[in-house]
Write a protein that holds these residues in place. Structure first.
Motif, PDB file in Angstrom:
ATOM      1  N   PHE A   1     -22.632   9.186   3.737  1.00 49.24           N
ATOM      2  CA  PHE A   1     -22.449   8.038   2.976  1.00 49.24           C
ATOM      3  C   PHE A   1     -22.522   6.646   3.570  1.00 49.24           C
ATOM      4  N   GLY A   2     -22.925   5.682   3.149  1.00 52.40           N
ATOM      5  CA  GLY A   2     -23.239   4.399   3.564  1.00 52.40           C
ATOM      6  C   GLY A   2     -23.312   3.454   2.745  1.00 52.40           C
ATOM      7  N   THR A   3     -23.254   2.034   3.135  1.00 48.70           N
ATOM      8  CA  THR A   3     -23.499   0.854   2.395  1.00 48.70           C
ATOM      9  C   THR A   3     -23.989  -0.373   3.261  1.00 48.70           C
ATOM     10  N   ASP A   4     -24.831  -1.188   2.606  1.00 51.08           N
ATOM     11  CA  ASP A   4     -24.938  -2.217   3.060  1.00 51.08           C
ATOM     12  C   ASP A   4     -25.208  -3.629   2.006  1.00 51.08           C
ATOM     13  N   ALA A   5     -24.668  -4.573   2.275  1.00 42.50           N
ATOM     14  CA  ALA A   5     -24.633  -5.718   1.457  1.00 42.50           C
ATOM     15  C   ALA A   5     -26.066  -6.469   1.322  1.00 42.50           C
ATOM     16  N   ASN A   6     -27.045  -6.054   2.296  1.00 45.83           N
ATOM     17  CA  ASN A   6     -28.403  -6.495   2.244  1.00 45.83           C
ATOM     18  C   ASN A   6     -29.353  -5.571   1.533  1.00 45.83           C
ATOM     19  N   PRO A   7     -29.934  -5.933   0.418  1.00 43.76           N
ATOM     20  CA  PRO A   7     -30.769  -4.999  -0.499  1.00 43.76           C
ATOM     21  C   PRO A   7     -31.928  -4.549   0.322  1.00 43.76           C
ATOM     22  N   ARG A   8     -32.427  -5.337   1.033  1.00 48.10           N
ATOM     23  CA  ARG A   8     -33.763  -5.065   1.908  1.00 48.10           C
ATOM     24  C   ARG A   8     -33.216  -3.623   3.013  1.00 48.10           C
ATOM     25  N   MET A   9     -31.869  -3.891   3.487  1.00 48.40           N
ATOM     26  CA  MET A   9     -31.522  -2.874   4.556  1.00 48.40           C
ATOM     27  C   MET A   9     -31.085  -1.739   3.931  1.00 48.40           C
ATOM     28  N   ALA A  10     -30.570  -1.831   2.495  1.00 46.12           N
ATOM     29  CA  ALA A  10     -29.987  -0.519   1.908  1.00 46.12           C
ATOM     30  C   ALA A  10     -31.275   0.260   1.514  1.00 46.12           C
ATOM     31  N   ARG A  11     -32.287  -0.369   0.871  1.00 45.71           N
ATOM     32  CA  ARG A  11     -33.608   0.458   1.020  1.00 45.71           C
ATOM     33  C   ARG A  11     -34.290   0.982   2.067  1.00 45.71           C
ATOM     34  N   THR A  12     -34.120   0.049   3.265  1.00 44.66           N
ATOM     35  CA  THR A  12     -34.569   0.579   4.450  1.00 44.66           C
ATOM     36  C   THR A  12     -33.891   1.919   4.904  1.00 44.66           C
ATOM     37  N   ALA A  13     -32.365   1.858   4.866  1.00 47.04           N
ATOM     38  CA  ALA A  13     -31.735   2.937   5.138  1.00 47.04           C
ATOM     39  C   ALA A  13     -32.094   4.315   4.441  1.00 47.04           C
ATOM     40  N   LYS A  14     -32.134   3.977   3.133  1.00 47.26           N
ATOM     41  CA  LYS A  14     -32.778   5.069   2.273  1.00 47.26           C
ATOM     42  C   LYS A  14     -34.014   5.741   2.671  1.00 47.26           C
ATOM     43  N   MET A  15     -35.028   5.099   2.976  1.00 47.79           N
ATOM     44  CA  MET A  15     -36.144   5.599   3.305  1.00 47.79           C
ATOM     45  C   MET A  15     -36.285   6.281   4.755  1.00 47.79           C
ATOM     46  N   ASN A  16     -35.350   5.347   5.716  1.00 50.68           N
ATOM     47  CA  ASN A  16     -35.235   5.967   6.726  1.00 50.68           C
ATOM     48  C   ASN A  16     -34.603   7.496   6.728  1.00 50.68           C
ATOM     49  N   MET A  17     -33.585   7.575   6.011  1.00 50.18           N
ATOM     50  CA  MET A  17     -32.779   8.939   5.838  1.00 50.18           C
ATOM     51  C   MET A  17     -33.909   9.847   5.132  1.00 50.18           C
ATOM     52  N   ILE A  18     -34.644   9.507   4.307  1.00 52.72           N
ATOM     53  CA  ILE A  18     -35.678  10.343   3.665  1.00 52.72           C
ATOM     54  C   ILE A  18     -36.501  10.914   4.709  1.00 52.72           C
ATOM     55  N   MET A  19     -37.114   9.926   5.635  1.00 52.04           N
ATOM     56  CA  MET A  19     -38.139  10.189   6.606  1.00 52.04           C
ATOM     57  C   MET A  19     -37.633  11.037   7.615  1.00 52.04           C
ATOM     58  N   HIS A  20     -36.231  11.074   7.898  1.00 59.07           N
ATOM     59  CA  HIS A  20     -35.641  11.903   8.856  1.00 59.07           C
ATOM     60  C   HIS A  20     -35.015  13.376   8.243  1.00 59.07           C
ATOM     61  N   GLY A  21     -35.390  13.354   7.095  1.00 57.79           N
ATOM     62  CA  GLY A  21     -34.910  14.819   6.565  1.00 57.79           C
ATOM     63  C   GLY A  21     -33.928  14.639   5.396  1.00 57.79           C
ATOM     64  N   ASP A  22     -33.765  13.479   4.727  1.00 59.42           N
ATOM     65  CA  ASP A  22     -33.088  13.240   3.566  1.00 59.42           C
ATOM     66  C   ASP A  22     -31.483  12.960   3.758  1.00 59.42           C
ATOM     67  N   GLY A  23     -30.771  12.879   2.899  1.00 58.28           N
ATOM     68  CA  GLY A  23     -29.242  12.698   2.870  1.00 58.28           C
ATOM     69  C   GLY A  23     -29.055  11.087   2.482  1.00 58.28           C
ATOM     70  N   HIS A  24     -30.098  10.564   1.631  1.00 56.13           N
ATOM     71  CA  HIS A  24     -30.195   9.185   1.323  1.00 56.13           C
ATOM     72  C   HIS A  24     -29.285   9.094   0.127  1.00 56.13           C
ATOM     73  N   GLY A  25     -28.820  10.112  -0.617  1.00 56.98           N
ATOM     74  CA  GLY A  25     -28.076   9.910  -2.051  1.00 56.98           C
ATOM     75  C   GLY A  25     -26.754   9.150  -1.885  1.00 56.98           C
ATOM     76  N   GLY A  26     -26.254   9.302  -0.784  1.00 54.55           N
ATOM     77  CA  GLY A  26     -24.683   8.673  -0.469  1.00 54.55           C
ATOM     78  C   GLY A  26     -25.037   7.025  -0.022  1.00 54.55           C
ATOM     79  N   VAL A  27     -26.074   6.657   0.322  1.00 53.20           N
ATOM     80  CA  VAL A  27     -26.565   5.258   0.737  1.00 53.20           C
ATOM     81  C   VAL A  27     -26.640   4.246  -0.448  1.00 53.20           C
ATOM     82  N   HIS A  28     -25.803   2.967  -0.499  1.00 50.92           N
ATOM     83  CA  HIS A  28     -25.815   2.368  -1.755  1.00 50.92           C
ATOM     84  C   HIS A  28     -26.136   0.913  -0.989  1.00 50.92           C
ATOM     85  N   HIS A  29     -26.715  -0.018  -1.962  1.00 49.38           N
ATOM     86  CA  HIS A  29     -26.696  -1.404  -1.741  1.00 49.38           C
ATOM     87  C   HIS A  29     -25.280  -1.964  -2.422  1.00 49.38           C
TER      88      HIS A  29
END
Length: 770
Positions: free
Chosen positions: A434-462
């Motif tokens: 799980f994770g959060t970031d107040a910056n919408p750009r970085m929240a999207r980046t974290a999600k994409m980064n997680m997907i690229m590394h094998g997923d786990g993005h579902g718990g990441v939120h803006h």
């Protein structure tokens, strides 16, 4: 009619065998790939065979049999000629490694097949088998296997065998930069804005790779066809019930469907649009069309994407990147385990979450591989081909990769359809990161980064990291690792608003199902009960006016998020540890968590990111329930003792200050009395703290490193953090520091010495308890 996977309970139908088999993760991958061979490559079932024995069995040497073998035609199969393709399937939780290639190489070599495929569904690799040398070997990875029609053409086969797959890490990184430059040059966007558009397009591509049966394929040919249709006023047909309107350009239509797909992730505002020209979009589709992100290894995608991020974000966005050496050290020290829940409330580009995900994933894969080898060895040494024995072996292998807790909620997305269990890796991806970031750009980046590394993005939120959201609640996490923003402040004027509430009834229903109605309602009361009130008031430090510094507030937030006994690794400016004006803050933290390691790192570490504050890596462990009771008992006892010393004087001062009229002290005398009373109370507090800390005594290891693996320019240098970790790990194991927060997560097959014997003897395998 297309071929579909048929599952009933714990059985799966194998059309090549004409019967039901035990539903193991590997069997599920195999049957899904057989469906793909029929539906996509157009092979018929009568030109394929499952579990084809390619060598004779010898006791103790194992069996060489291929998962799937394909002949050019059913006639060649009947004549027992050499097949054209040999396929090795692995469970989706197994990372395909080099030894798997060698195993498949033997299969293909014995069969004289020119094509060899290895797949775990997430990653598929196709190799050319060099049949002209002895022993026959695998040469370069190639693009694809032939279709049934191509398989009967020697020229087509020769062409396919010559098409070496070139999608490597460096190429993917260069490709992303090329797409980025297309937007910057054509649309004149800033680097950050251009990155936003690349993110949208990558999410769109992933969305269509997840829906391969739709007509809308992410290719230049399809895009051009839709361009023509648009010009002729022929609109795309809605795919989803609540899909977008038909009267929009096709690239916008794709994006609307993608927004709908990722709606729960809050990645994009409802009114978000594609902000590049259609020509730019078309050029990027052309560059991306030959690559399948879903079947490209996580290592290639992940590292390439990180290279792209590092080369794109400069200046103000540098704060979101914690150097890899620091990330590795914090995670190695905290040593997260399978089934532990992990969070980063200031996740930035997702560096901590990705490393934690990979760290735990490797533990699971190694455990499964070791246990599977034991079972397979026992099975091979049994020298028996009895089907019942094989079913027992498959049952154990099935259990190896599955989470033992039966899922009872239909809304739990991760449950495999019609199966009581989910894979251990699925649980890691969907329920533990799980994770959060107040910056919408970085929240999207974290999600994409997680997907690229094998997923786990579902718990990441803006989301503002100080506020609760799906799964990110108090007293929930075993491990927290974070690098909060330094130096900024949260003011009283920052209020919780209705925009912070989750109002979608379907999502609320789903979350209640997952976490329980009582837990969810309690967690969200932090927002629901504080609308139009300051965010600061949700934290003790903020409410008491001790500090509004973000780094300080996030220490309290992280401690609150931890379960009793949970642990945290956090990057902090050294001022938090030693400045006088934060003394009360430190005293508060001392009453809630233990300091278990402090490592001072050189100022150079964050210099490339634009930060100049000297930092420390601080590790804490939240009090267990027993430790909290002990601290409170020591505090109460010390308070009683100290107040007793000053009881008479305090009573006298209180009575004098309460007098009114002629007997009342003068204003000057009252001032002196109040000061004396204040001095006594402060003396009591100091003495209580001294007594409690003396009784609640423990070691605090402190280390200082001169070199932390990265110079001020970003160059790789000596890394003394590795030495610190190697020295600290035996210390914390010897002192049992993590014991209270680790789950009791044991498997019957891992702890029982009789498993191998049961396989050898063909006895019924012991069933897992719920």
């Amino acid at each position: 009619m297309s071929l579909e996977v048929q599952i009933k309970g714990n059985k799966i139908f194998a059309p090549l065998k004409g019967k039901d088999l035990v539903l193991t993760p590997e069997e599920l991958v195999r049957q899904r790939y057989i469906c793909r061979l029929v539906n996509h490559y157009k092979y018929s079932l009568d030109q394929m065979e499952q579990e084809k024995k390619l060598t004779e069995s010898k006791r103790g040497t194992g069996r060489a049999s291929a998962d799937i073998v394909i002949w050019r035609s059913k006639e060649e199969k009947q004549k027992k000629l050499n097949p054209i393709i040999v396929i090795e399937c692995k469970a989706d939780y197994i990372t395909i490694q080099s030894e798997d290639y060698y195993q498949g190489q033997n299969y293909a070599r014995f069969a004289n097949a020119p094509f060899f495929v290895t797949t775990n569904e997430k990653e598929t690799k196709v190799f050319k088998v060099n049949l002209e040398v002895t022993p026959k070997t695998l040469s370069n990875e190639i693009l694809d296997i032939p279709t049934a029609k191509e398989a009967i053409s020697s020229d087509k086969i020769k062409k396919l065998l010559s098409q070496t797959k070139a999608f490597e890490r460096d190429e993917f990184s260069k490709l992303l930069f090329q797409c980025h430059n297309v937007i910057r040059n054509n649309d004149k966007l800033s680097p950050e804005a251009a990155f936003d558009e690349i993110s949208k397009i990558l999410f769109m591509k992933i969305r269509y790779e997840r829906n391969p049966d739709e007509d809308n394929i992410f290719t230049l040919k399809q895009f051009e066809r839709q361009e023509t249709n648009y010009e002729k006023n022929i609109r795309p047909v809605n795919i989803k019930r609540n899909g977008p309107k038909d009267d929009i350009p096709y690239m916008d239509y794709w994006f609307e469907l993608t927004k709908d797909e990722f709606e729960e992730d809050d990645l994009f505002d409802a009114n978000e649009k594609i902000k590049i020209k259609q020509g730019s979009f078309k050029e990027i589709v052309k560059k991306l069309q030959k690559y399948n992100l879903s079947t490209t290894s996580d290592d290639v995608k992940g590292i390439a994407f990180e290279q792209f991020l590092g080369g794109t974000f400069r200046g103000e966005l540098g704060q979101f990147f914690t150097p890899r050496t620091v990330v590795d050290f914090i995670i190695d020290v905290l040593d997260p385990q399978e089934d532990e829940i992990i969070c980063d409330p200031c996740c930035g580009s997702g560096g901590f979450l990705i490393k934690a995900f990979e760290y735990v994933r490797d533990k699971i894969e190694n455990d499964i591989r070791d246990e599977k080898d034991k079972v397979n060895k026992a099975f091979d040494e049994s020298d028996s081909s009895d089907e019942k024995l094989k079913e027992i072996s498959n049952e154990i292998l099935h259990q190896l990769g599955k989470e033992t807790q039966i899922r009872k909620r239909e809304e739990q997305e991760t449950a495999i359809k019609n199966d009581k269990f989910i894979s251990r890796l699925e649980k890691l991806s969907s329920s533990c990161i799980f994770g959060t970031d107040a910056n919408p750009r970085m929240a999207r980046t974290a999600k994409m980064n997680m997907i690229m590394h094998g997923d786990g993005h579902g718990g990441v939120h803006h989301r503002d990291g100080l506020l609760n959201v799906n799964g990110i609640f108090e007293n929930r996490f075993d491990v927290i690792l974070t690098n909060p923003p330094f130096g900024s402040r949260v003011e009283k004027s920052l209020l919780i608003t209705n925009a912070d509430r989750i109002t979608d009834e379907e999502r609320i229903k789903k979350y209640k199902s997952i976490y329980g109605e009582k837990v969810y309602k309690s967690a969200m009361s932090q927002i629901d009960n504080n609308i139009d009130k300051p965010v600061l008031d949700t934290l003790h430090i903020g409410k008491e006016g001790m500090s509004g510094l973000t780094e300080v507030l996030f220490i309290e937030r992280c401690i609150n998020l931890l379960k009793p006994g949970g642990r945290i690794g956090i990057v902090l400016p050294e001022g938090v540890l030693n400045t006088q004006n934060l003394a009360k803050v430190r005293e508060y933290f001392e009453s809630t968590a233990k300091l278990i390691l402090i490592t001072s790192i050189p100022q150079d570490v964050f210099m490339k990111s634009g930060a100049t504050v000297k930092s420390s890596l601080v590790f804490m462990k939240k009090f267990t329930e027993e430790e909290t009771k002990l601290w409170d008992t020591y505090t109460d006892d010390a308070n009683k003792l100290q107040y007793k010393k000053f009881e008479e004087e305090l009573t006298e001062l209180t009575e004098q200050l309460a007098k009114r009229g002629a007997d009342a002290p003068t204003a000057k005398e009252k001032k002196v009395m109040r000061q004396r009373k204040s001095d006594i109370e402060e003396t009591i507090k100091k003495e209580v703290r001294r007594i409690v800390k003396e009784k609640f005594d423990y070691e605090i290891p402190i280390a200082t490193v001169e070199k932390a693996g990265i110079s001020s320019t970003g160059a790789v240098i000596e890394n003394e953090l590795v030495t610190i970790e190697k020295e600290y790990t035996p210390y914390r194991i010897e002192n049992n520091l993590w014991n209270e927060s680790k789950p009791d997560f044991k498997y019957i097959w891992s702890t029982s010495t009789s498993v191998v014997e049961r396989v050898k003897n063909g006895q019924n395998s012991q069933k897992l308890e719920d």
